[in-house]
Every structure is written in C-alpha cells, then in structure tokens.
Motif scaffolding. Structure first.
Motif, short mmCIF file in Angstrom:
data_model
loop_
_atom_site.label_atom_id
_atom_site.label_comp_id
_atom_site.label_asym_id
_atom_site.label_seq_id
_atom_site.Cartn_x
_atom_site.Cartn_y
_atom_site.Cartn_z
N GLY A 181 -2.41 13.93 -34.97
CA GLY A 181 -1.86 12.26 -34.91
C GLY A 181 -3.50 11.80 -35.66
O GLY A 181 -2.82 10.43 -35.22
N GLU A 182 -3.97 12.25 -36.22
CA GLU A 182 -4.18 11.26 -36.74
C GLU A 182 -4.26 11.20 -38.78
O GLU A 182 -4.23 12.51 -39.08
CB GLU A 182 -6.34 12.17 -36.99
CG GLU A 182 -6.42 12.02 -35.60
CD GLU A 182 -7.25 10.89 -34.88
OE1 GLU A 182 -8.05 10.43 -35.57
OE2 GLU A 182 -7.02 10.78 -33.75
N GLU A 183 -5.06 9.99 -38.88
CA GLU A 183 -4.56 9.85 -40.62
C GLU A 183 -5.59 10.74 -41.34
O GLU A 183 -7.10 10.55 -41.13
CB GLU A 183 -4.26 8.71 -41.03
CG GLU A 183 -4.43 7.72 -42.54
CD GLU A 183 -3.52 6.55 -42.91
OE1 GLU A 183 -3.38 6.06 -41.98
OE2 GLU A 183 -5.07 5.89 -42.88
N MET A 184 -5.45 10.74 -42.27
CA MET A 184 -6.94 12.13 -43.35
C MET A 184 -6.80 11.76 -44.14
O MET A 184 -7.90 10.98 -44.58
CB MET A 184 -6.24 13.30 -43.22
CG MET A 184 -5.47 14.38 -42.18
SD MET A 184 -7.11 14.10 -40.75
CE MET A 184 -7.83 15.37 -41.81
N VAL A 185 -5.77 11.43 -45.44
CA VAL A 185 -5.94 10.87 -46.12
C VAL A 185 -4.22 9.94 -46.67
O VAL A 185 -3.49 10.41 -46.05
CB VAL A 185 -6.21 11.84 -47.28
CG1 VAL A 185 -7.21 12.45 -47.28
CG2 VAL A 185 -5.02 12.59 -47.95
N VAL A 186 -4.51 8.70 -47.13
CA VAL A 186 -3.34 7.97 -48.22
C VAL A 186 -3.65 8.05 -49.57
O VAL A 186 -5.21 7.49 -50.29
CB VAL A 186 -3.68 6.73 -47.84
CG1 VAL A 186 -2.15 5.54 -48.18
CG2 VAL A 186 -3.51 6.62 -45.99
N LEU A 187 -3.04 8.68 -50.56
CA LEU A 187 -3.46 8.36 -51.59
C LEU A 187 -1.66 7.24 -52.77
O LEU A 187 -0.68 7.55 -52.43
CB LEU A 187 -3.41 9.48 -52.55
CG LEU A 187 -2.72 9.92 -53.85
CD1 LEU A 187 -4.56 9.10 -54.27
CD2 LEU A 187 -3.18 11.66 -54.24
N GLU A 188 -2.32 6.83 -53.75
CA GLU A 188 -1.47 6.46 -54.30
C GLU A 188 -1.56 6.46 -55.78
O GLU A 188 -2.59 6.55 -56.48
CB GLU A 188 -0.88 4.97 -54.74
CG GLU A 188 -0.55 4.13 -53.22
CD GLU A 188 0.00 3.11 -53.23
OE1 GLU A 188 -0.17 2.17 -54.28
OE2 GLU A 188 -0.91 1.83 -51.91
N ASP A 189 -0.02 7.22 -56.46
CA ASP A 189 -0.38 8.54 -57.69
C ASP A 189 0.99 8.07 -58.57
O ASP A 189 2.24 8.16 -57.75
CB ASP A 189 -0.74 9.64 -57.67
CG ASP A 189 -1.26 10.09 -58.37
OD1 ASP A 189 -1.98 10.16 -59.06
OD2 ASP A 189 -0.39 10.68 -59.56
#
Length: 221
Positions: A181-189
């Motif tokens: 339930g916890e956001e770990m990473v957000v990546l745009e590639d």
C-alpha cells in the motif's frame, strides 16, 4: 446608424462568435481526461494464474517452477542459475497486482514489457529482494542497470517471511510501484514507453532461493 458602422459592428460580432472560447478548449481537454479515466474504470482485473497449473506461462531455464496450494513456487535447482516464468501473452499498459512470500533467500523480481531468449531477458524488473536491497525499485537487465532505487527510509516496508502485496502500474512512459500500500518509486522513461512484452517472474542465480506467489491479476488499460 450609418451603413458602414452597422456592417463593421456586424462583422466584429460574427468574428467573435466564431472564435473558440477558453471554456470550450477546457471542455475538450476535460473530455479526453474523462475518457481515459472511464477506460480505466471500465477495465477489470483478470487472473493470469489459475491456481492449479502453469497454463499460459512458459518456463525459461532449469530452475524449479511448480504449483502448490494454489501458489506458484520458484525454487533454486541444481544449476543455481537464473530462471524465469513468463506469460505467453504480451502486455503494454496495465496494472498488475500480486502477493509474494520470501522463504530462505528471497532474491527475485517481476519483469514487465519483457522478451526472452533462453534465460537472457530484455526488459525491466521491479525488484523483489531480501531486506535492504531495494524491493520495489526498477532495474534494467542487460542495459542501464538501476533506473530507480527506493528511498532508504522505505526499506522497512518489506515483510521478510510474510506475505507482501505488490502493485505495478505501467502506462506509456510511466511506471509506478507500490509495496503493501505504500508508493515505492515513480519513473518516467522513454525507452520503457516504446516497449511491449511479457510479464515474467524471476529467480536469481546463486542458489538457496525460494519464493511463493499468489493472487496474480492484471487490469489492461
């Protein structure tokens, strides 16, 4: 009123009426956003593991993959090499939810938009690893290596030896990962955005690894 004045007034009024208003542009943008949201809402999660067999999946390598108690088990074999279990189906934009439980050494991972030639994989991995080894981070195999590691303060979200819930959202260039339930990473590639391929579970080389997987389901977008 003079004719010239009347015609000038009428022309100005007509030109104003033909111009698109800001509210109309906003409405069009809002409509497009609502259409994407509606598509997401209408899509449904579908199981990609039937709880009984590995139908719809292909084993790559000599490591052990089998079904037990409605779960997929990956376990190191005699070769102690890399191994993968990949979906027959390719996926582009989707949300994947699953649960995993690490027994012994839990070094594994979830690949997306991937392709395999034997045990050489092209694609991106959401890490599943022992404590303090970036579970939820994103790694590019046979390429750029780590693209996004998790913040140090999130290392305690993983529950070693217990069931953990992972959510992976892949839409266009953007990947978001969640653990319990916890956001770990957000990546745009951009490179990720150009790809499409299988979802694959990994077992790391080195031996002594055992991981259980259950409740694997995908919502295609």
């Amino acid at each position: 009123m003079k004719k010239t004045t009347y015609f000038a007034f009428a022309l100005a009024a007509a030109m104003y009426a033909c111009q698109p208003s800001g509210s109309e542009n906003t409405t069009q943008s809002e409509t497009e956003t609502e259409a994407v949201a509606t598509t997401t809402q209408e899509a449904k999660f579908e199981p990609i593991f039937n709880g009984e067999s590995l139908d719809g999946w292909k084993i790559h390598g000599t490591e052990k993959w089998y079904v037990e108690d409605g779960q997929i088990i990956c376990e190191s074999g005699p070769d102690a090499a890399y191994g993968y279990l990949a979906t027959d189906k390719s996926y582009k934009d989707f949300i994947l939810e699953l649960e995993f439980k690490q027994e012994a050494d839990g070094n594994s991972g979830v690949f997306f938009r991937s392709s395999l030639d034997g045990t050489k994989i092209t694609g991106w991995q959401v890490e599943v690893a022992p404590p303090n080894h970036d579970t939820g981070g994103i790694y590019e195999s046979y390429g750029r290596g780590w693209l996004e590691q998790i913040p140090e303060e999130k290392e305690d979200i993983l529950k070693m030896g217990e069931w953990n819930k992972m959510r992976i959202e892949v839409v266009g260039d953007k990947v978001s990962t969640y653990l319990n339930g916890e956001e770990m990473v957000v990546l745009e590639d951009e490179k990720i955005g150009q790809a499409e391929g299988s979802i694959a579970l990994q077992i790391h080389d080195g031996g002594g690894i055992k991981v259980r997987w259950r409740d694997l389901q995908v919502k295609e977008l």
